[in-house]
Design a protein around this motif. Sequence first.
Motif, PDB file in Angstrom:
ATOM      1  N   ASP A  20       0.982  -1.561  -0.582  1.00 44.18           N
ATOM      2  CA  ASP A  20       0.448  -0.009   0.105  1.00 44.18           C
ATOM      3  C   ASP A  20       1.253   1.206   0.208  1.00 44.18           C
ATOM      4  OD1 ASP A  20      -2.050   1.486   0.254  1.00 44.18           O
ATOM      5  OD2 ASP A  20      -2.973   0.801   1.829  1.00 44.18           O
ATOM      6  N   ARG A  30       0.628   5.613   0.742  1.00 44.68           N
ATOM      7  CA  ARG A  30      -0.023   7.023   1.641  1.00 44.68           C
ATOM      8  C   ARG A  30       0.377   7.781   1.765  1.00 44.68           C
ATOM      9  NH1 ARG A  30      -3.079   2.933   6.565  1.00 44.68           N
ATOM     10  NH2 ARG A  30      -3.605   0.821   5.414  1.00 44.68           N
ATOM     11  N   LYS A  31      -0.678   9.021   1.843  1.00 45.62           N
ATOM     12  CA  LYS A  31      -0.268  10.292   2.259  1.00 45.62           C
ATOM     13  C   LYS A  31      -0.743  11.225   3.353  1.00 45.62           C
ATOM     14  CE  LYS A  31       0.988   9.992  -2.563  1.00 45.62           C
ATOM     15  NZ  LYS A  31       1.014  11.143  -3.795  1.00 45.62           N
TER      16      LYS A  31
END
Length: 375
Positions: free
Chosen positions: A162, A164-165
């Motif tokens: 994955d 994510r930010k």
Amino acid sequence: MDRDLSEDDSVVDLSFEAESPLAPPTELLERLPSYDWLLQAGRGQTFFPPLEALGRPQEQRSWSSFLEHRVPVMTEDVAREALLSFVNSKCCYSSTVAGDLVIRELNQQTLCRYRLETFSESRISEWTFQPFTNHSVDGPQRGASPRLWDIKVQVPPMFQEDIRKFQVPHSSLVKECHKCHGRGRYKCSGCHGAGTVRCPSCCGAKRKAKQSRRCQLCAGSGRRRCSTCSGRGNKTCATCKGEKKLLHFIQLVIMWKNSLFEFVSEHRLNCPRELLAKAKGENLFKDENSVVYPIVDFPLRDISLASQRGIAEHSAALASRARVLQQRQTIELIPLTEVHYWYQGKTYVYYIYGTDHQVYAVDYPERYCCGCTIV
């Protein structure tokens, strides 16, 4: 001349500049106590993970119970049934052959497949921006920004990749848009602010060449509405979306990656190794922990060496740029059978591999090409 000579002070002329969002000049950004290096590097930076203690110590393993596993012996009936199932899945293969062939020999081997998975987390930070819409600003005045590895986030399920930010707390700064210089719009590059362009049909002459009547496309005006700006003469700034200001902040990018190392033990048959790497096998051994240790005493020395090599490779590749969250190593038994059969005076070969009896047929007779790819 198409260019509009009148100047509008509220609209900046960016006719010759790209309209895609640009990175802000670093001199616009104030220094944050923990992130000075971002201004010096100019790009995102990878943060080294903190050192952590290793997992449980290596255990002494006994392989005697594992060696008692036996893959069922391949019989002629099972071999024929596997081939029939394979042929029925292919539109270009004749099922007559599978029913009439005579099986001459079955050469069965059991291979071992070693697999190591290393689930890791890496973090990088970078300056980014978005249009400022007059909401509250979480800037340095609210405190110091935390170090990137101190920011707590929800980890995805183990071994599921994955990205994510996240916005780093207390890192926000509001600045005038560097693209339109705080105006929110700029002159159209198609008409240079005029809203109209020269008629493509009459080239601005109002009449077509050698014709007395006026141009029908522009109704004799010699001009057409600019399709780039719909006749407005200016365009909304694509960077700030007309808001005139930008909210700059440090963005944390977290990447969870599952690194894979695979090895299949040697065999004397001509079945492609890439098929065996994907084959379904019977689980013989599984070891999962935050850190796994090399297998050193497996009866097949190649498997022990593969385990040592895989763990060393993952350790060298990830040690300085990622945090290892979990590792899993497995050993599977892969059955492989070479089937020699006779059909219409000729000898042929096919292979049955995996516990689900997949088939690889090298030179199956009576194939008919109908536009499909034969695998």
